[in-house]
Write an enzyme that holds these catalytic residues in place. Structure first.
Site, PDB file in Angstrom:
ATOM      1  N   HIS A  17       0.955  -1.202  -0.014  1.00  0.00           N
ATOM      2  CA  HIS A  17       0.035   0.073   0.152  1.00  0.00           C
ATOM      3  C   HIS A  17       0.863   1.209   0.137  1.00  0.00           C
ATOM      4  O   HIS A  17       0.576   2.121  -0.649  1.00  0.00           O
ATOM      5  CB  HIS A  17      -0.922   0.096   1.267  1.00  0.00           C
ATOM      6  CG  HIS A  17      -1.862  -1.175   1.309  1.00  0.00           C
ATOM      7  ND1 HIS A  17      -1.883  -2.033   2.380  1.00  0.00           N
ATOM      8  CD2 HIS A  17      -2.875  -1.392   0.476  1.00  0.00           C
ATOM      9  CE1 HIS A  17      -3.088  -2.568   2.315  1.00  0.00           C
ATOM     10  NE2 HIS A  17      -3.573  -2.486   1.094  1.00  0.00           N
ATOM     11  N   LYS A  41     -18.692  -6.017   7.875  1.00  0.00           N
ATOM     12  CA  LYS A  41     -17.218  -6.775   7.851  1.00  0.00           C
ATOM     13  C   LYS A  41     -16.771  -6.523   9.201  1.00  0.00           C
ATOM     14  O   LYS A  41     -16.877  -5.524   9.972  1.00  0.00           O
ATOM     15  CB  LYS A  41     -16.285  -6.222   6.803  1.00  0.00           C
ATOM     16  CG  LYS A  41     -16.660  -7.000   5.477  1.00  0.00           C
ATOM     17  CD  LYS A  41     -15.399  -7.036   4.515  1.00  0.00           C
ATOM     18  CE  LYS A  41     -15.554  -7.629   3.326  1.00  0.00           C
ATOM     19  NZ  LYS A  41     -14.251  -7.321   2.443  1.00  0.00           N
ATOM     20  N   ARG A  90      -1.722  -6.216  -8.233  1.00  0.00           N
ATOM     21  CA  ARG A  90      -0.372  -7.194  -7.941  1.00  0.00           C
ATOM     22  C   ARG A  90      -0.128  -8.002  -8.840  1.00  0.00           C
ATOM     23  O   ARG A  90       0.956  -8.486  -9.236  1.00  0.00           O
ATOM     24  CB  ARG A  90      -0.779  -7.687  -6.625  1.00  0.00           C
ATOM     25  CG  ARG A  90      -0.360  -6.812  -5.252  1.00  0.00           C
ATOM     26  CD  ARG A  90      -0.981  -7.333  -4.124  1.00  0.00           C
ATOM     27  NE  ARG A  90      -2.366  -7.660  -4.186  1.00  0.00           N
ATOM     28  CZ  ARG A  90      -3.340  -7.972  -3.206  1.00  0.00           C
ATOM     29  NH1 ARG A  90      -2.823  -8.050  -2.212  1.00  0.00           N
ATOM     30  NH2 ARG A  90      -4.501  -8.100  -3.466  1.00  0.00           N
ATOM     31  N   SER A 128      -2.933  -7.650   2.797  1.00  0.00           N
ATOM     32  CA  SER A 128      -3.107  -7.608   4.436  1.00  0.00           C
ATOM     33  C   SER A 128      -3.352  -8.964   5.025  1.00  0.00           C
ATOM     34  O   SER A 128      -3.077  -9.292   6.154  1.00  0.00           O
ATOM     35  CB  SER A 128      -4.484  -6.612   4.504  1.00  0.00           C
ATOM     36  OG  SER A 128      -4.048  -5.310   3.986  1.00  0.00           O
TER      37      SER A 128
END
Ligand code: PNS
Length: 166
Positions: A17, A41, A90, A128
């Protein structure tokens, strides 16, 4: 004045990030790193913990703001009078979902452009989720996360009941 938004969950922020933030910051007048506060969430880090870690990292850098939002990203983009959404890619596996999000966001707000930035190859495997997985088993995460927030992340694992796959 071009304002760009770099949105995400940042649960927690990673070196991947940070790399995107620093590179995106060179391209726009104002960059807002926006953390989604999603009531549906249950993140490991609370919204205020995620915002605080990002502030610790990014407050010293000019033209970057850290904020949070709820609801639709395009509503937040409008509120901030921004025109650009930054996303990091990515691998090809990221693309399908990001492509769908870019299209729906443009359908919802035609003035918004999503720009994809290719992650540096040294961070292409960093996420993450990987950070949480490794840390939950006591593995070394020092090369995955910024040094300024390393201890904040480790402390969370000392105090939380989080277990890998849990
Ligand atoms: O870091 P993440 O979890 O991959 O980020 C995804 C995020 C937060 C950018 C995205 O899920 C989002 O902005 N959601 C808010 C709701 C929304 O706008 N949904 C419609 C477009 S996906």
């Amino acid at each position: 004045m071009i304002t760009a938004i770099y949105p995400g969950s940042f649960d927690p922020v990673t070196n991947g990030h940070l790399d995107i933030v620093k590179r995106a910051n060179k391209l726009f007048d104002r960059l807002i790193v926006a953390v989604l506060d999603n009531p549906r969430k249950t993140p490991l880090f609370s919204i205020s913990e995620r915002v605080k870690m990002l502030q610790k990292l990014l407050d010293p850098i000019e033209n970057i703001e850290v904020d949070c939002y709820q609801g639709l990203l395009v509503d937040y983009v409008r509120k901030q009078k921004a025109t650009i959404i930054i996303k990091g890619l990515r691998a090809i596996s990221d693309f399908e979902f990001e492509f769908q999000m870019a299209l729906i966001n443009r359908k919802l707000e035609h003035r918004v452009e999503t720009l994809f930035m290719v992650a540096s190859s040294k961070y292409s495997y960093v996420s993450s989720s990987i950070v949480k997985e490794v840390a939950s088993y006591g593995g070394d995460i020092s090369y995955l996360v910024p040094k300024e927030v390393h201890s904040d992340i480790l402390n969370k694992f000392k105090t939380s009941k989080f277990k890998a796959n849990g």
